[in-house]
Design an enzyme around this catalytic site. Structure first.
Site, mmCIF file in Angstrom:
data_model
loop_
_atom_site.group_PDB
_atom_site.id
_atom_site.type_symbol
_atom_site.label_atom_id
_atom_site.label_comp_id
_atom_site.label_asym_id
_atom_site.label_seq_id
_atom_site.Cartn_x
_atom_site.Cartn_y
_atom_site.Cartn_z
ATOM 1 N N GLU A 129 -7.104 26.272 3.805
ATOM 2 C CA GLU A 129 -6.211 25.386 3.045
ATOM 3 C C GLU A 129 -6.960 24.203 2.428
ATOM 4 O OE1 GLU A 129 -6.161 25.915 6.292
ATOM 5 O OE2 GLU A 129 -5.696 24.106 7.460
ATOM 6 N N CYS A 137 -7.095 28.784 12.334
ATOM 7 C CA CYS A 137 -7.814 28.121 13.427
ATOM 8 C C CYS A 137 -7.131 28.386 14.774
ATOM 9 C CB CYS A 137 -7.944 26.632 13.099
ATOM 10 S SG CYS A 137 -9.295 25.868 13.972
ATOM 11 N N PRO A 159 6.928 -9.105 -8.684
ATOM 12 C CA PRO A 159 5.822 -8.728 -7.783
ATOM 13 C C PRO A 159 4.570 -8.304 -8.560
ATOM 14 C CG PRO A 159 7.876 -7.717 -7.059
ATOM 15 C CD PRO A 159 8.153 -8.347 -8.383
ATOM 16 N N HIS A 205 -10.312 26.706 8.080
ATOM 17 C CA HIS A 205 -9.144 26.088 7.437
ATOM 18 C C HIS A 205 -9.228 26.312 5.931
ATOM 19 C CE1 HIS A 205 -7.443 23.918 10.864
ATOM 20 N NE2 HIS A 205 -8.686 23.747 11.274
ATOM 21 N N SER A 241 0.854 -1.180 0.000
ATOM 22 C CA SER A 241 0.000 0.000 0.000
ATOM 23 C C SER A 241 0.894 1.236 0.000
ATOM 24 C CB SER A 241 -0.926 -0.007 1.213
ATOM 25 O OG SER A 241 -0.158 -0.001 2.381
ATOM 26 N N GLY A 290 -4.272 29.178 15.153
ATOM 27 C CA GLY A 290 -3.448 30.352 14.852
ATOM 28 C C GLY A 290 -4.201 31.650 15.108
ATOM 29 N N GLN A 329 -6.718 31.970 17.165
ATOM 30 C CA GLN A 329 -6.946 32.056 18.614
ATOM 31 C C GLN A 329 -5.696 32.607 19.312
ATOM 32 O OE1 GLN A 329 -8.159 28.025 19.651
ATOM 33 N NE2 GLN A 329 -10.051 28.163 18.459
#
Ligand code: GLN
Length: 509
Positions: free
Chosen positions: A489, A368, A183, A487, A14, A370, A372
């Site tokens: 982003e 966020c 594989p 957020h 994975s 940040g 505060q």
């Protein structure tokens, strides 16, 4: 149009970037004018990933509807520039829960409820959307957890146009200087045991797969040589679709899905990603807590890259741990981000960072936690010994839980989209008076301090129209000092960078 499906499965191990393959293919389809509908199928029994330890799976990505999902959704959204919903994330836990509830409600009318067809039907029912469905199965072929998903896919194959992409590892052995196909052969063999045969094999490797290796994989795995796609290590994930395009993967997809033959044009995309290779336009410090951990701030980092590319170059990012920060070193940077976070660790350092940026006119974006922190710092400037209810720190709680959250264990998280009515510089940055951004937090800037703190310089530049809660704060007398409870982003994409990040880069340039 007949239903069309792209399956993306993985083999060998994975973490090969199936999500990036799915997102790249989605980009091709979108580029030729088709709607796409990505679905991620996870084998685990958690009903949603919100209850899992975020550190185990990288960043917790939040969708507009508030669903907490893994980072693959970040890739889908950043590549496609579209917002996903929680419906697009299946887990075995969710599927089983639904089947069992139906059974309890007597909906199966006395039938014996079985894995096939009841569970597989429940899975297939989730794929009802008009667009081309891109179904990514997490984990690897051979995992017990994924068997039911693969069975559901097998059943779909006979009725619909399907292009099955199998992503495998082609390891490179240093000692002999060779790429090894064994594989991949085994993985395809295992896939065939479930009744599925891949149409395209994407070989992840350190090196480019040459013609000889492609030929060999083709021979053993019953695909044509052109249907073996090389996916070598690249320095930028956004170059993956371009790499695939070079190998005419668009044409193969069109053939398998019986689509109109149209050359996919990613020239705009290429212009942006080429900029990411150019010189840095700004040097940004991310001042946070888990700076030793990769991926914790993945979306922040990507949003910075998108914004820089739109400003003609790359961005230099440095992580600074606020547990032992010497703020005077910040003068080496053009801009600063205080990202989201939880708990008390490193908080004093973050407050010091905010003060330094405020006093030295250094551009600062607070996300966020940040925001505060910026609020607490400003309260301190005004003579209040300020803190947050979340921190083990004495003082007046300028940041705290809202009364309606009291009594619930730890307060409930405010998740997903919330609107804000904005003004001031914030409004200028967004170019509109109303914005919707995603959230993931518990604590709020407490309304009883709003008038005390606002003095014409520090202002609340955005409030939620319903609750009146502060969503944005800013300083008037500063080149760029904006904090948001949201957020932003999470909504940044390659072709559409988040406005606040774009402006941070512009202010830092
Ligand atoms: N810990 C803060 C809160 O819960 C901020 C959360 C965050 O930054 N995502 O309100």
């Amino acid at each position: 149009m007949q239903d069309k499906y792209v399956f993306v499965t993985g083999g060998v191990l994975s973490g090969l970037g199936k999500g990036l393959v799915a997102a790249s293919v989605g980009k091709f389809l979108q580029n030729q004018g088709l709607e796409v509908y990505p679905v991620k199928c996870d084998g685990y029994l958690n009903v949603d990933p919100g209850t899992m330890n975020p550190n185990e799976h990288g960043e917790v990505f939040v969708l507009k509807d508030g669903t907490e999902v893994d980072m693959d959704f970040g890739h889908y959204e950043r590549f496609l520039g579209e917002e996903m919903t929680g419906e697009q994330n299946l887990t075995s836990g969710k599927i089983f829960q639904e089947v069992i509830s139906k059974e309890r409600e007597g909906k199966y009318l006395g039938e014996t409820v079985q894995m096939i067809p009841h569970v597989t039907d429940q899975i297939k029912n989730k794929f009802k959307d008009d667009g081309v469905k891109i179904i990514e199965v997490g984990g690897t072929v051979g995992d017990i957890e994924n068997m039911l998903y693969l069975e559901a896919l097998r059943q779909l194959k006979k009725d619909y146009n399907v292009c099955h992409i199998h992503v495998t590892l082609v390891p490179y052995l240093d000692a002999t200087g060779e790429l090894k196909t064994k594989p991949t052969q085994h993985s395809v063999k295992e896939l065939r045991e479930t009744g599925l045969q891949p149409d395209i094999i994407v070989g992840r490797s350190e090196k480019e797969l040459d013609d000889e290796i492609k030929e060999k994989i083709a021979l053993f795995c019953d695909v044509k040589k052109e249907e073996v796609i090389s996916n070598p290590d690249l320095d930028n994930i956004y170059n993956i679709p371009l790499k695939f395009l070079e190998q005419d993967m668009d044409r193969i997809l069109q053939e398998k899905l019986d689509l109109e033959k149209k050359k996919v044009d990613l020239s705009n995309w290429k212009t942006i990603t080429d900029n990411m290779k150019k010189d840095s336009v700004a040097k940004i410090a991310i001042c946070g807590k888990y700076t030793g951990m990769d991926d914790t701030y993945a979306s922040v980092e990507e949003a910075l890259k998108h914004a820089a590319a739109h400003n003609g170059g790359s961005v230099e990012i440095e992580y600074l741990s606020t547990e032992d920060i010497d703020v005077s070193k910040l003068n080496r940077f053009d801009g600063v981000i205080i990202p989201g976070g939880f708990g008390s660790r490193g908080v004093q350092g973050k407050i010091d960072v905010a003060r330094y940026c405020r006093e030295n006119n250094l551009p600062l974006l607070g996300l966020c936690l940040g925001m505060q922190i910026m609020t607490i710092e400003y309260a301190e400037k005004k003579g209040i010994e300020a803190t947050s209810e979340e921190f083990e720190m004495n003082g007046e709680e300028v940041i705290g839980l809202m009364p309606d959250q009291d009594g619930k264990k730890g307060g409930t998280m405010r998740l997903g989209d919330y609107e804000a009515e904005i003004e001031g510089k914030t409004e200028k940055v967004y170019g509109t008076g109303k914005v919707v951004e995603r959230h993931r937090h518990r604590y709020e800037f407490k309304p009883e301090f709003y008038s005390e703190l606002q003095d014409g310089n520090f202002i609340i530049s955005g409030k939620n129209p319903g609750s009146g809660l502060a969503e944005f704060i800013e300083l008037k007398d500063h080149p760029f000092y904006i904090g948001t409870q949201a957020h932003p982003e999470f909504k940044s994409s390659v072709e559409n960078p988040a406005p606040l990040f774009d402006e941070l880069i512009k202010a830092s340039k």
